[in-house]
Design a protein around this motif. Structure first.
Motif, PDB file in Angstrom:
ATOM      1  N   GLU A  37     -43.577  14.426  30.161  1.00  0.00           N
ATOM      2  CA  GLU A  37     -44.806  13.638  30.081  1.00  0.00           C
ATOM      3  C   GLU A  37     -45.968  14.546  29.689  1.00  0.00           C
ATOM      4  O   GLU A  37     -46.951  14.702  30.417  1.00  0.00           O
ATOM      5  CB  GLU A  37     -45.082  12.953  31.434  1.00  0.00           C
ATOM      6  CG  GLU A  37     -46.282  12.016  31.425  1.00  0.00           C
ATOM      7  CD  GLU A  37     -46.795  11.724  32.834  1.00  0.00           C
ATOM      8  OE1 GLU A  37     -47.938  11.237  32.935  1.00  0.00           O
ATOM      9  OE2 GLU A  37     -46.077  11.987  33.814  1.00  0.00           O
ATOM     10  N   VAL A  38     -45.845  15.158  28.535  1.00  0.00           N
ATOM     11  CA  VAL A  38     -46.905  16.004  27.986  1.00  0.00           C
ATOM     12  C   VAL A  38     -46.939  15.812  26.478  1.00  0.00           C
ATOM     13  O   VAL A  38     -45.932  15.449  25.865  1.00  0.00           O
ATOM     14  CB  VAL A  38     -46.680  17.504  28.308  1.00  0.00           C
ATOM     15  CG1 VAL A  38     -46.728  17.757  29.800  1.00  0.00           C
ATOM     16  CG2 VAL A  38     -45.385  18.017  27.705  1.00  0.00           C
ATOM     17  N   PRO A  39     -48.085  16.062  25.840  1.00  0.00           N
ATOM     18  CA  PRO A  39     -48.151  16.006  24.378  1.00  0.00           C
ATOM     19  C   PRO A  39     -47.501  17.235  23.760  1.00  0.00           C
ATOM     20  O   PRO A  39     -47.282  18.254  24.440  1.00  0.00           O
ATOM     21  CB  PRO A  39     -49.652  15.967  24.102  1.00  0.00           C
ATOM     22  CG  PRO A  39     -50.273  16.634  25.279  1.00  0.00           C
ATOM     23  CD  PRO A  39     -49.403  16.302  26.455  1.00  0.00           C
ATOM     24  N   SER A  40     -47.225  17.162  22.486  1.00  0.00           N
ATOM     25  CA  SER A  40     -46.576  18.283  21.791  1.00  0.00           C
ATOM     26  C   SER A  40     -47.361  19.579  21.930  1.00  0.00           C
ATOM     27  O   SER A  40     -46.780  20.663  22.031  1.00  0.00           O
ATOM     28  CB  SER A  40     -46.398  17.943  20.308  1.00  0.00           C
ATOM     29  OG  SER A  40     -45.567  16.818  20.146  1.00  0.00           O
ATOM     30  N   LEU A  70     -36.326  21.007  25.663  1.00  0.00           N
ATOM     31  CA  LEU A  70     -37.505  20.335  26.195  1.00  0.00           C
ATOM     32  C   LEU A  70     -38.142  19.515  25.077  1.00  0.00           C
ATOM     33  O   LEU A  70     -38.393  20.022  23.986  1.00  0.00           O
ATOM     34  CB  LEU A  70     -38.513  21.344  26.742  1.00  0.00           C
ATOM     35  CG  LEU A  70     -38.005  22.322  27.804  1.00  0.00           C
ATOM     36  CD1 LEU A  70     -39.140  23.224  28.283  1.00  0.00           C
ATOM     37  CD2 LEU A  70     -37.371  21.583  28.969  1.00  0.00           C
ATOM     38  N   VAL A  71     -38.408  18.233  25.379  1.00  0.00           N
ATOM     39  CA  VAL A  71     -38.934  17.315  24.368  1.00  0.00           C
ATOM     40  C   VAL A  71     -40.212  16.663  24.882  1.00  0.00           C
ATOM     41  O   VAL A  71     -40.153  15.782  25.755  1.00  0.00           O
ATOM     42  CB  VAL A  71     -37.900  16.232  24.004  1.00  0.00           C
ATOM     43  CG1 VAL A  71     -38.449  15.321  22.904  1.00  0.00           C
ATOM     44  CG2 VAL A  71     -36.572  16.856  23.583  1.00  0.00           C
ATOM     45  N   PRO A  72     -41.398  17.063  24.394  1.00  0.00           N
ATOM     46  CA  PRO A  72     -42.640  16.410  24.805  1.00  0.00           C
ATOM     47  C   PRO A  72     -42.742  15.035  24.151  1.00  0.00           C
ATOM     48  O   PRO A  72     -42.460  14.878  22.967  1.00  0.00           O
ATOM     49  CB  PRO A  72     -43.720  17.356  24.282  1.00  0.00           C
ATOM     50  CG  PRO A  72     -43.088  18.031  23.097  1.00  0.00           C
ATOM     51  CD  PRO A  72     -41.617  18.143  23.420  1.00  0.00           C
ATOM     52  N   ALA A 164     -45.834   4.701  23.816  1.00  0.00           N
ATOM     53  CA  ALA A 164     -45.586   5.834  22.923  1.00  0.00           C
ATOM     54  C   ALA A 164     -44.467   6.732  23.460  1.00  0.00           C
ATOM     55  O   ALA A 164     -43.607   7.197  22.697  1.00  0.00           O
ATOM     56  CB  ALA A 164     -46.864   6.645  22.734  1.00  0.00           C
ATOM     57  N   MET A 165     -44.475   6.970  24.769  1.00  0.00           N
ATOM     58  CA  MET A 165     -43.434   7.815  25.346  1.00  0.00           C
ATOM     59  C   MET A 165     -42.056   7.195  25.160  1.00  0.00           C
ATOM     60  O   MET A 165     -41.090   7.880  24.802  1.00  0.00           O
ATOM     61  CB  MET A 165     -43.727   8.091  26.825  1.00  0.00           C
ATOM     62  CG  MET A 165     -44.893   9.040  27.042  1.00  0.00           C
ATOM     63  SD  MET A 165     -45.090   9.650  28.748  1.00  0.00           S
ATOM     64  CE  MET A 165     -45.714   8.187  29.568  1.00  0.00           C
TER      65      MET A 165
END
Length: 224
Positions: A37-40, A70-72, A164-165
């Protein structure tokens, strides 16, 4: 078949909602990748270990022993005034609504006492539903157009983030081969993510969403 465990968490350690507890969950899931749960733009903070919240500390310890991607998946972080305005908004609500304060205290105690068993339960979803009702009532009683607009922006921003997530996760599922993944996300998003996961076209048919099977402890209603 791809399996995605949606692990609801908090961003700061509190009682049983701590790094060892979240690490134990990841050890049970054994994810090949973790959706964050973070932006790129924040991914480097995870990779270098410079981020200091509960999730990043846990992921850092898990990565020390396991190979995991890990996938933002979140939207870019809003400007600073968004958070300043909403800090003022919720301070006003706290001063206005005893029900809001009571619910927040109840939630905090359950996070402390039950940790991830509570955060990943229907009890937690029910709490956020009740908190939304108390907040709506407080906004109505304040009759302040400026605050109402800030509250509307807060809700719309979080709705867009959830959508979006999920879209980003779905796209990654279509493009990448894996068997097990974890999605670490704040508990406030639980019900929305659950609803979106059940909507038509929410994900490839080869994806199985899991919302509690990774827990060792379950909370019965009479314990809350």
């Amino acid at each position: 078949m791809k399996r995605i465990a949606v692990v609801c968490t908090v961003h700061e350690e509190k009682g049983l909602a701590n790094v060892p507890g979240l690490l134990a969950i990841l050890e049970r899931i054994k994810p090949e990748l973790i959706f964050l749960e973070v932006p790129s733009a924040a991914l480097d903070d995870y990779l270098t270990g410079s981020r200091s919240d509960l999730e990043s500390a846990t992921v850092s310890r898990y990565r020390a022993e396991h190979v995991v991607d890990l996938v933002p998946v979140d939207l870019p972080t809003p400007e600073a005034d968004f958070f300043t305005n909403n800090e003022d908004l919720f301070e006003r609500i706290e001063r206005t609504s005893p029900d809001y304060c009571r619910l927040v205290d109840w939630h905090s105690e359950n996070v402390r006492a039950h940790g991830f068993a509570y955060l990943n339960s229907e009890h937690c979803s029910d709490f956020f539903s009740q908190l939304r009702q108390a907040t709506d009532s407080a906004i109505e009683s304040l009759a302040d157009q400026r605050l109402a607009e800030r509250y509307d922006l807060w809700n719309r921003t979080n709705t867009l983030r959830d959508e979006a997530m999920m879209t980003n996760i779905e796209n990654h599922c279509r493009q990448t081969s894996f068997s097990r993944a974890a999605f670490l996300v704040g508990a406030a998003h639980r019900q929305s993510i659950l609803t979106l996961s059940r909507s038509e076209g929410a994900a490839p048919s080869t994806v199985v969403w899991e919302f509690s099977g990774f827990l060792e402890e379950r909370i019965e209603k009479d314990r809350m």
